[in-house]
Design an enzyme around this catalytic site. Structure first.
Site, PDB file in Angstrom:
ATOM      1  N   HIS A  17       1.029  -1.242  -0.127  1.00 37.48           N
ATOM      2  CA  HIS A  17       0.086   0.115  -0.185  1.00 37.48           C
ATOM      3  C   HIS A  17       0.892   1.232   0.150  1.00 37.48           C
ATOM      4  CE1 HIS A  17      -3.162  -2.473   2.416  1.00 37.48           C
ATOM      5  NE2 HIS A  17      -3.607  -2.237   1.181  1.00 37.48           N
ATOM      6  N   LYS A  41     -18.337  -5.574   8.313  1.00 40.15           N
ATOM      7  CA  LYS A  41     -17.173  -6.367   8.052  1.00 40.15           C
ATOM      8  C   LYS A  41     -16.186  -6.222   9.351  1.00 40.15           C
ATOM      9  CE  LYS A  41     -13.405  -6.468   4.689  1.00 40.15           C
ATOM     10  NZ  LYS A  41     -12.658  -5.675   3.520  1.00 40.15           N
ATOM     11  N   ARG A  90      -2.277  -6.371  -8.013  1.00 39.60           N
ATOM     12  CA  ARG A  90      -1.162  -7.484  -7.956  1.00 39.60           C
ATOM     13  C   ARG A  90      -1.169  -8.691  -8.881  1.00 39.60           C
ATOM     14  NH1 ARG A  90      -2.930  -7.789  -1.757  1.00 39.60           N
ATOM     15  NH2 ARG A  90      -4.831  -7.200  -2.961  1.00 39.60           N
ATOM     16  N   SER A 128      -2.755  -7.398   3.325  1.00 43.51           N
ATOM     17  CA  SER A 128      -3.174  -7.148   4.618  1.00 43.51           C
ATOM     18  C   SER A 128      -3.466  -8.450   5.282  1.00 43.51           C
ATOM     19  CB  SER A 128      -4.350  -6.277   4.688  1.00 43.51           C
ATOM     20  OG  SER A 128      -3.813  -4.930   4.303  1.00 43.51           O
TER      21      SER A 128
HETATM   22  P1  ADP Z   1      -9.869  -3.691  -0.165  1.00 42.46           P
HETATM   23  O1  ADP Z   1     -10.291  -4.435   1.080  1.00 42.46           O
HETATM   24  O2  ADP Z   1     -10.419  -2.442  -0.632  1.00 42.46           O
HETATM   25  O3  ADP Z   1      -9.311  -4.580  -1.382  1.00 42.46           O
HETATM   26  P2  ADP Z   1      -7.033  -3.310   0.571  1.00 42.46           P
HETATM   27  O4  ADP Z   1      -6.646  -2.484   1.758  1.00 42.46           O
HETATM   28  O5  ADP Z   1      -6.787  -4.723   0.740  1.00 42.46           O
HETATM   29  O6  ADP Z   1      -8.491  -3.037   0.590  1.00 42.46           O
HETATM   30  O7  ADP Z   1      -6.466  -2.797  -0.418  1.00 42.46           O
HETATM   31  C1  ADP Z   1      -6.603  -1.319  -1.109  1.00 42.46           C
HETATM   32  C2  ADP Z   1      -6.094  -1.374  -2.404  1.00 42.46           C
HETATM   33  O8  ADP Z   1      -4.749  -1.696  -2.612  1.00 42.46           O
HETATM   34  C3  ADP Z   1      -6.740  -2.512  -3.453  1.00 42.46           C
HETATM   35  O9  ADP Z   1      -6.576  -1.779  -4.751  1.00 42.46           O
HETATM   36  C4  ADP Z   1      -5.506  -3.409  -3.512  1.00 42.46           C
HETATM   37  O10 ADP Z   1      -5.605  -4.144  -4.761  1.00 42.46           O
HETATM   38  C5  ADP Z   1      -4.409  -2.649  -3.360  1.00 42.46           C
HETATM   39  N1  ADP Z   1      -3.080  -3.372  -2.913  1.00 42.46           N
HETATM   40  C6  ADP Z   1      -3.184  -4.278  -1.795  1.00 42.46           C
HETATM   41  N2  ADP Z   1      -2.080  -4.647  -1.661  1.00 42.46           N
HETATM   42  C7  ADP Z   1      -1.107  -4.107  -2.502  1.00 42.46           C
HETATM   43  C8  ADP Z   1       0.216  -4.349  -2.803  1.00 42.46           C
HETATM   44  N3  ADP Z   1       1.019  -5.177  -2.383  1.00 42.46           N
HETATM   45  N4  ADP Z   1       0.599  -3.800  -4.202  1.00 42.46           N
HETATM   46  C9  ADP Z   1      -0.169  -2.987  -4.921  1.00 42.46           C
HETATM   47  N5  ADP Z   1      -1.507  -2.738  -4.438  1.00 42.46           N
HETATM   48  C10 ADP Z   1      -2.058  -3.502  -3.316  1.00 42.46           C
END
Ligand code: ADP
Length: 172
Positions: A17, A41, A90, A128
């Site tokens: 992120h 959630k 990803r 995450s």
């Molecule tokens: P959500 O529950 O909305 O998917 P996340 O916090 O998991 O929220 O992710 C937010 C955004 O960041 C999403 O677009 C996800 O694909 C992207 N993301 C998560 N991890 C990575 C990573 N390692 N590299 C690039 N983008 C990521």
């Protein structure tokens, strides 16, 4: 002035992120990180913790703001005067989830464009959910979350009840 919103759960914010945040903040005048507040959630980290962790690691980025939001993303975009949504990709699996979501948002508001940034090499496997799994076995999130947050994040791990007190570490 171009404002983009990077929405997500950030439960917790990871190095993946953070990489997207740094890259997107260089592309737009203003980047708003939208921390999802979804009452249906269950999160490992509270809304306050997720917001504070993000504020702690973006404190020196002058054009980055962190806000919690609920409701429709397009409504949040309108409220914040943002016309771009940033998401990270990803894998093909991410794309399958992202495309229909972007199509629905586009149907709700033609003013909002979704732009995807591909994960940097080395971060494609960082998520995450992997961090939460690692913590559940009592292992450290080092190498997965920004260095500064490791003590706090690890405090949420199995058998460690000190997480709450460590919030002060990151809120300043
Ligand atoms: P959500 O529950 O909305 O998917 P996340 O916090 O998991 O929220 O992710 C937010 C955004 O960041 C999403 O677009 C996800 O694909 C992207 N993301 C998560 N991890 C990575 C990573 N390692 N590299 C690039 N983008 C990521």
């Amino acid at each position: 002035m171009k404002t983009a919103i990077y929405p997500g759960s950030f439960d917790p914010v990871t190095l993946g992120h953070f990489d997207i945040i740094k890259r997107a903040s260089g592309l737009f005048d203003c980047l708003i990180i939208g921390v999802l507040r979804n009452s249906s959630k269950s999160y490992l980290f509270s809304e306050e913790e997720r917001v504070n962790m993000l504020r702690s690691v973006t404190g020196d980025m002058a054009n980055v703001q962190v806000c919690a939001f609920d409701g429709l993303l397009v409504d949040f975009c309108q409220e914040m005067h943002a016309d771009v949504v940033i998401r990270g990709l990803r894998s093909a699996g991410d794309m399958e989830y992202e495309l229909p979501m972007a199509a629905v948002n586009r149907k709700l508001s033609e003013k909002v464009e979704t732009i995807w940034l591909s994960a940097s090499p080395g971060y494609a496997a960082v998520s995450s959910s992997a961090v939460r799994e690692i913590l559940s076995y009592g292992r450290s999130a080092e190498g997965f979350v920004p260095e500064k947050l490791v003590p706090f994040v690890d405090g949420k791990g199995a058998g460690n009840a000190a997480g709450k007190e460590k919030l002060t570490l990151i809120s300043g």
